[in-house]
Design a protein around this motif. Structure first.
Motif, mmCIF file in Angstrom:
data_model
loop_
_atom_site.group_PDB
_atom_site.id
_atom_site.type_symbol
_atom_site.label_atom_id
_atom_site.label_comp_id
_atom_site.label_asym_id
_atom_site.label_seq_id
_atom_site.Cartn_x
_atom_site.Cartn_y
_atom_site.Cartn_z
ATOM 1 N N UNK A 1 0.933 -1.031 -0.184
ATOM 2 C CA UNK A 1 0.206 -0.002 0.079
ATOM 3 C C UNK A 1 0.968 1.341 -0.097
ATOM 4 N N UNK B 1 2.496 2.836 -6.148
ATOM 5 C CA UNK B 1 1.902 2.603 -7.538
ATOM 6 C C UNK B 1 2.677 2.878 -8.825
ATOM 7 N N UNK C 1 1.882 0.087 -11.523
ATOM 8 C CA UNK C 1 0.548 0.439 -12.232
ATOM 9 C C UNK C 1 0.627 1.519 -13.346
ATOM 10 N N UNK D 1 -5.918 -3.687 -10.554
ATOM 11 C CA UNK D 1 -5.454 -2.778 -11.773
ATOM 12 C C UNK D 1 -5.911 -2.908 -12.947
ATOM 13 N N UNK E 1 3.760 10.329 -1.601
ATOM 14 C CA UNK E 1 2.311 10.542 -1.017
ATOM 15 C C UNK E 1 2.136 10.715 0.393
ATOM 16 N N UNK F 1 1.731 15.383 -4.499
ATOM 17 C CA UNK F 1 1.725 14.056 -4.280
ATOM 18 C C UNK F 1 1.925 13.465 -5.684
ATOM 19 N N UNK G 1 -1.863 -0.186 12.118
ATOM 20 C CA UNK G 1 -2.216 -0.373 10.908
ATOM 21 C C UNK G 1 -1.536 -1.453 9.893
ATOM 22 N N UNK H 1 -7.645 1.134 1.834
ATOM 23 C CA UNK H 1 -7.030 1.352 3.095
ATOM 24 C C UNK H 1 -5.707 1.303 3.116
ATOM 25 N N UNK H 2 -5.062 1.753 2.015
ATOM 26 C CA UNK H 2 -3.610 1.818 1.412
ATOM 27 C C UNK H 2 -3.158 2.690 2.747
ATOM 28 N N UNK H 3 -1.711 2.940 2.652
ATOM 29 C CA UNK H 3 -1.126 3.509 3.816
ATOM 30 C C UNK H 3 -1.465 5.046 3.458
ATOM 31 N N UNK H 4 -1.253 5.696 2.475
ATOM 32 C CA UNK H 4 -1.523 7.052 2.130
ATOM 33 C C UNK H 4 -3.029 7.457 2.591
ATOM 34 N N UNK I 1 -4.873 5.725 4.409
ATOM 35 C CA UNK I 1 -5.178 5.613 5.764
ATOM 36 C C UNK I 1 -4.698 6.982 6.677
ATOM 37 N N UNK I 2 -3.393 7.337 6.360
ATOM 38 C CA UNK I 2 -2.982 8.570 6.938
ATOM 39 C C UNK I 2 -3.821 9.790 6.957
ATOM 40 N N UNK I 3 -4.610 9.867 5.428
ATOM 41 C CA UNK I 3 -5.465 10.887 5.326
ATOM 42 C C UNK I 3 -7.019 10.666 5.664
ATOM 43 N N UNK J 1 -10.226 -2.360 0.683
ATOM 44 C CA UNK J 1 -9.060 -3.057 -0.148
ATOM 45 C C UNK J 1 -7.844 -2.496 0.288
ATOM 46 N N UNK J 2 -6.883 -3.241 -0.026
ATOM 47 C CA UNK J 2 -5.420 -2.830 0.256
ATOM 48 C C UNK J 2 -4.758 -2.189 -0.927
ATOM 49 N N UNK J 3 -5.080 -0.784 -0.877
ATOM 50 C CA UNK J 3 -4.463 -0.095 -1.979
ATOM 51 C C UNK J 3 -5.127 -0.174 -3.278
ATOM 52 N N UNK J 4 -5.728 0.649 -3.994
ATOM 53 C CA UNK J 4 -6.120 0.522 -5.446
ATOM 54 C C UNK J 4 -4.965 1.390 -6.376
ATOM 55 N N UNK J 5 -3.719 1.800 -5.596
ATOM 56 C CA UNK J 5 -2.911 2.252 -6.213
ATOM 57 C C UNK J 5 -3.136 3.753 -6.697
ATOM 58 N N UNK J 6 -4.108 4.286 -5.877
ATOM 59 C CA UNK J 6 -4.231 5.976 -6.321
ATOM 60 C C UNK J 6 -4.046 6.728 -5.155
ATOM 61 N N UNK J 7 -2.539 6.689 -4.644
ATOM 62 C CA UNK J 7 -1.982 6.992 -3.284
ATOM 63 C C UNK J 7 -1.987 8.496 -3.480
ATOM 64 N N UNK J 8 -1.730 9.289 -4.654
ATOM 65 C CA UNK J 8 -1.709 10.643 -4.707
ATOM 66 C C UNK J 8 -3.103 11.167 -4.669
#
Lengths: 637, 442
Positions: free
Chosen positions: A240, A243, A246, A280, A397, A403, A485, B362-365, B367-369, B400-407
């Motif tokens: 997590x 990306x 991707x 993805x 990020x 970001x 977490x 629920x990726x880290x980025x 989660x932090x936000x 889900x664990x991160x969909x890769x849209x962290x930005x």
């Protein structure tokens, strides 16, 4: 259609150049997942419609993602003989205006522009494409040059060389950017051993996180007796916060395919797999389209580029299991069984897919292959530091201003990443920590801000490179909660095969949960430390072996926060629900009723233009009021 | 049987002895009523009650009745048999009645101590006494006897526990047979590097013991063998051990392993059982599946996951009949498909999912936000927990664990659409966009 001669490659290149740099106005929209999520789809539709309405002589095309996600959706405008101007945070309305201004020849809305590009430098061939024929007109000169823009100034783009520039579904544009030159060289002028030697000379290290020498890995598989051999591209980017895989697959899938063909030729494999995670969908779609095109053009499949070499690639879709990113787990998953890792040795190079010698590399590693082959290992070594040559991509990020994805030479300092490229912390808060390496990594404190980023330094500091996620945290982040977490993540994703990982992560999670709920007991921190070390030592695979890292690194650098939770029952980051309370600052609250309407439990009382108040025992601490308050009047303590 | 008849002296004569146990029993249960009840039971000749039946005077009452020929079977209604069964058995046998013709009814622990109402307690006590009387009539006198015990020991399983047990027993002079299913002993521990929690080297503990087993004169190792049946009883077991075919002369084999390396078939997995009958499946679905299967001709195992993903995509879950059919077609055990693979991977569901799937990142980025708070809001709005589906089958909520849209954190994906920078107050609007009035028809 198949390219078999240098002339054929040249023809494709010329055609690609015509669509990259057409003789009329070209408007390009960044359409990777993040762009689309920010509304690029609507912008694209609006542009097409408006261009048609205004009968503007322009093409509207799609590109991948340049990595400056903060400013998405991004729109490039390229007029013949003029610099390329990039606009950020586009909306359909702004897009229509843009077309109107273009058609009325009124000049571009430069105040919305982020940067301009005067020339494109093709990385593979080193050739420069001048866009602005003469000195640009006044308006253009006011816009920052891309190489002077703070976000791009320190970047060096090798892996992301074409991302955001080319149409990911056009092999010609890829060829126009030097694509398949390296493959031509490899197949026609080099032997498999020479190719392997070149990669070894480059000192390329696996970009998936562990940093094993790619050349060495190829050699092991190449020398292993046995047929058939397989090569795999690991695109199960499960960490997590990361990306870039991707983004590469969505923006420049051919670079990965080319790297794989070269690798397969060196190793002696005729079948490849790309394992992409289920989350993805767009990457899978673009990859499949790219494979079809590559087969059509003869850069994949039978008799590649007219040689006798045959190599096929199949895309395998993951089904949502983090542990499948581990190489033996991934292989088991392709074989159609549970993605459970197994004991190594034997390594995949000896006994991999279907028991055959298998070479497996990350997306970024494969994407790095072509430039190394064309320009040579010594060219690659010139970037980065000794022992850590080349570049890597970080996803910058979290609570940072800019970001996005940034590709930088290894050895760059954290400060440069966060404050120069990232532009500092959001809302001028204080920088607290940066998390690297995903659930296997650790949190580095503000005191290590000048640490150079490479495989060894990060490991020494208790974190790791991992797949390149870099999550910035500010003072409003609770480090104990972050550790909790990650343990929630790893205990959930643990496959359950070995005891230390299965039971140990669960137990650590229990203790961390207890601490964040204000029920920590004296000695919990020491117990966690002990438990973490044992799990690290005794787990079967990398998942368990690195799962305690977030706990160990936060214990190491943020011990005082654990103490605050356990002893004082206080959460310094003001995150842990049981340890905080919400109130409203009557000085700041103008009584706008926004929070009152949002409160799900009617815990906020007050009326228009009178400062509101929160009734403590009704408040469920959901934070809805905090989200909607425009006056910073909600206090959490 | 004949000995039993001799002791009986004709018809059974049951004596019922009811104990007051001070006030422990008498304080709750109507003793007089019990006496009246017991007197009317068939075969009962004597009913007596006493303050403490286990005391010497109490015991004497029973023995006197036996010696006077009034009683040849004894029912004692008192405490738990754990407490005094041995006492009353001795009382009977001392007076000349076979000790196994004694039965206890537990009216203290099972009745008086645990029943609130006095009448209920009395009724239950009656039932227990009645049962004991009916039962004791059917008892047969049993005799104790001594039989020789076979001293050899069989240990099943040659893991570290089995090895250690075999060695300890062999050291103490017993002949030990150690049966192991696999070609080599060692079990799981042989696969570990270190042992939990002391981090000792696993091989350093295990391998010397394995060698000791082989060399010990008292241990006979039956490797690559399985226990087929176990008959007999403690001290005299009859065990059948099936030694699997090995085609190797064990006396001459040194265990060098060369032959397994060169064996052309040693990696072959036995084909799973194949059900005779084709599972029923709708014709249309069947031809759809068949088309998909065509692409994977001859690669059944590799086809499994992509097929399951495809079915899961089409139906939003894995319907039971399709799973059955797929297992049959691909010749893969159903347990493998449905239970193992389907539950291992997160994208599969064995339960129907809603028309729209909300995946909160629920990726880290994220989660932090603050995605944790978003998730709680969604749970409240939808009235379900994460992983559940609303009752009208409109929404399924998943983390889900991160969909890769962290930005773009925090991000939410509903079906194919990704939403960036989502704030709590946007959620009700988002949900309205996807809500189907009146629920979803299945």
């Amino acid at each position: 259609m198949k390219i078999t001669t240098m002339q054929g490659l040249e023809d494709a290149r010329a055609q690609g150049e015509r669509s990259l740099y057409p003789a009329r106005t070209k408007i390009t929209v960044g359409m990777a997942t993040c762009g689309i999520a920010s509304g690029a789809g609507a912008v694209y539709a609006a542009l097409i419609e408006e261009v048609k309405n205004k009968r503007l002589d322009a093409t509207v095309t799609r590109a991948g993602c340049i990595g400056y996600c903060q400013q998405e959706p991004l729109v490039d405008v390229l007029q013949p003989g003029l610099p390329r101007i990039t606009f950020g945070q586009m909306t359909p309305k702004k897009a229509r205006e843009l077309v109107v201004r273009l058609s009325e020849k009124k000049g571009l809305p430069f105040e919305d522009a982020i940067y301009r590009t005067d020339e494109d430098k093709i990385l593979i061939t080193g050739q420069e494409v001048r866009l602005a024929a003469e000195r640009a007109a006044n308006g253009y000169r006011k816009v920052t040059l891309i190489r002077e823009h703070p976000y791009f100034k320190k970047q060096k783009r090798i892996i992301l060389r074409n991302c955001g520039l080319i149409d990911p579904e056009s092999i010609e544009e890829y060829i126009a950017c030097g694509g398949y030159r390296a493959l031509w060289k490899a197949l026609k002028e080099m032997t498999p051993i020479r190719i392997n030697e070149e990669i070894k000379k480059a000192g390329l290290r696996g970009r998936g996180g562990a940093g094993f020498l790619t050349g060495k890995k190829w050699e092991l598989c190449r020398l292993e007796p046995g047929e058939p051999k397989y090569v795999i591209c690991n695109a199960d980017e499960g960490d997590p916060g990361a990306f870039m895989d991707r983004s590469v697959l969505e923006s420049d899938p051919f670079s990965v395919l080319e790297g794989m063909v070269i690798g397969a030729f060196s190793i002696g494999s005729h079948q490849g797999y790309i394992y992409v995670r289920a989350e993805y969908p767009l990457a899978i779609e673009r990859l499949r389209a790219a494979i079809d095109q590559a087969e059509e053009y003869g850069t994949l499949g039978k008799n590649i580029l007219g040689s006798s070499f045959t190599f096929n690639v199949r895309v395998v879709e993951g089904a949502g299991a983090f542990v499948c990113g581990e190489e033996t787990g991934l292989i088991a998953s392709i074989e159609g069984s549970l993605g459970e890792p197994r004991q190594r040795p034997p390594y995949p190079a000896q006994k991999g897919l279907w028991g055959c010698p298998t070479n497996i590399n990350n997306v970024k590693t494969w994407a790095s292959v072509a430039p190394i082959i064309f320009r040579g290992g010594s060219w690659f070594v010139a970037t980065g530091t000794e022992g850590n040559p080349g570049t890597t991509v970080f996803s910058l990020v979290g609570k940072v201003r800019n970001n996005g994805l940034a590709e930088v030479p290894l050895g760059i300092r954290l400060r440069e990443m966060i404050f120069d490229i990232g532009g500092g912390i959001q809302d001028d808060r204080a920088f607290k920590a940066v998390q690297t390496g995903g659930p296997s990594g650790g949190c580095l404190p503000a005191s290590l801000i000048d640490l150079p980023v490479d495989y060894e330094r990060l490991a020494d500091a208790g974190s790791m490179m991992g797949s390149g996620g870099m999550i910035v945290m500010d003072e409003d982040t609770c480090m104990v909660d972050i550790a909790r977490y990650f343990l929630e993540f790893t205990s959930d994703e643990s496959c359950g095969k070995c005891t230390p990982c299965r039971e140990g992560t669960k137990r650590m999670l229990q203790i961390l949960t207890r601490i964040t709920r204000g029920k920590g007991r004296p000695g919990d921190a020491e117990y966690l430390q002990n438990l973490a070390e044992v799990i690290k030592e005794t787990s079967l695979c990398g998942l368990g072996g690195t799962a305690p890292n977030p706990v160990l690194s936060t214990l190491r650098y943020f011990h005082d926060e654990y103490e605050a939770h356990i002893v004082d029952k206080r959460c310094p980051g003001r995150v842990c629900k049981e340890l905080i309370s919400y109130s409203i600052d009557p000085e700041k609250c103008p009584g706008c009723l926004a929070c009152l309407k949002q409160c799900p439990t009617e815990a906020i009382i007050g009326e228009a233009k009178v400062a509101h108040r929160i009734i403590g025992n009704k408040c469920i601490k959901c934070g809805a009021c905090l989200d909607v308050c425009n006056y910073n009047a909600v206090i959490v303590e | 049987m004949s000995a039993g008849n001799m002791n009986l002296n004709g018809r059974p004569r049951v004596g019922v002895y009811i104990c007051h146990c001070g006030i422990n029993i008498a304080g709750k249960i109507e003793i007089a009523e019990l006496v009246k009840f017991a007197e009317k039971l068939p075969d009962v000749t004597v009913v007596r009650d006493y303050k403490f039946m286990c005391s010497d005077p109490g015991q004497n009452i029973i023995q006197a009745d036996i010696r006077n020929g009034l009683v040849n079977r004894v029912v004692v209604a008192s405490c738990s048999p754990l407490m005094h069964e041995s006492t009353f058995r001795r009382v009977s046998s001392d007076a000349g009645v076979n000790q196994f013709l004694t039965q206890m009814a537990n009216i203290r622990e099972h009745v008086s101590w645990v029943t609130a109402d006095s009448q209920d307690a009395t009724a239950k006590a009656k039932a227990l006494i009645g049962a004991a009387v009916h039962r004791v009539v059917l008892h047969k006198p049993l005799e104790k006897k001594t039989v020789p015990v076979h001293p050899d020991v069989l240990v099943v399983g040659g893991g570290i526990a089995g090895i250690h047990a075999a060695l300890t027993l062999a050291e103490s002079g017993k002949k030990v047979y150690l049966v192991e299913r696999e070609p080599s002993i060692g079990g799981h521990m042989a696969q570990f590097d270190k042992t939990f929690p002391t981090l000792d080297c696993a091989a350093c503990i295990l391998t010397p013991k394995m060698t000791q087993v082989r060399l010990h004169p008292n241990i006979e190792l039956l490797s690559y063998s399985e226990v087929d049946s176990v008959d007999g009883y403690i001290g005299n077991f009859d065990v059948k051990v099936r030694r699997k075919a090995r085609f190797v002369n064990e006396d001459k084999c040194t265990g060098c392993g060369e032959c397994t390396v060169n064996c052309p078939v040693h990696n072959r997995i036995a084909p799973p059982e194949h059900p005779e009958v084709e599972p029923h499946l709708d014709h249309e679905v069947k031809s759809w599946l068949t088309n998909l299967l065509e692409q994977y001709k001859g690669r059944a195992r590799e086809a499994l996951l992509p097929l399951m993903i495809e079915v899961n995509r089409q139906y939003r879950y894995l319907p039971r009949d399709i799973i059955h059919y797929m297992a049959w077609r691909l010749d893969i055990p159903l347990s493998d498909v449905a239970l193992q693979v389907a539950t291992f991977y997160n994208v599969f569901s064995l339960k129907p999912r809603g028309l729209h799937t909300i995946r909160i990142c629920m990726g880290t980025a994220c989660f932090v936000k603050g995605s944790g708070r978003l998730l709680e809001r969604l749970e409240r709005e939808l009235g379900i927990k994460t992983g559940e589906t609303t009752s009208n089958l409109n929404f399924t909520l998943e983390a889900v664990r991160c969909i890769g849209c962290c930005a773009l954190a925090p991000a939410i994906r509903i079906d194919g659409d990704t939403y960036a920078h989502v704030r709590q107050d946007r959620i009700p609007r988002l949900l309205r966009k996807y809500t189907v009035e009146g629920g979803v028809k299945v």
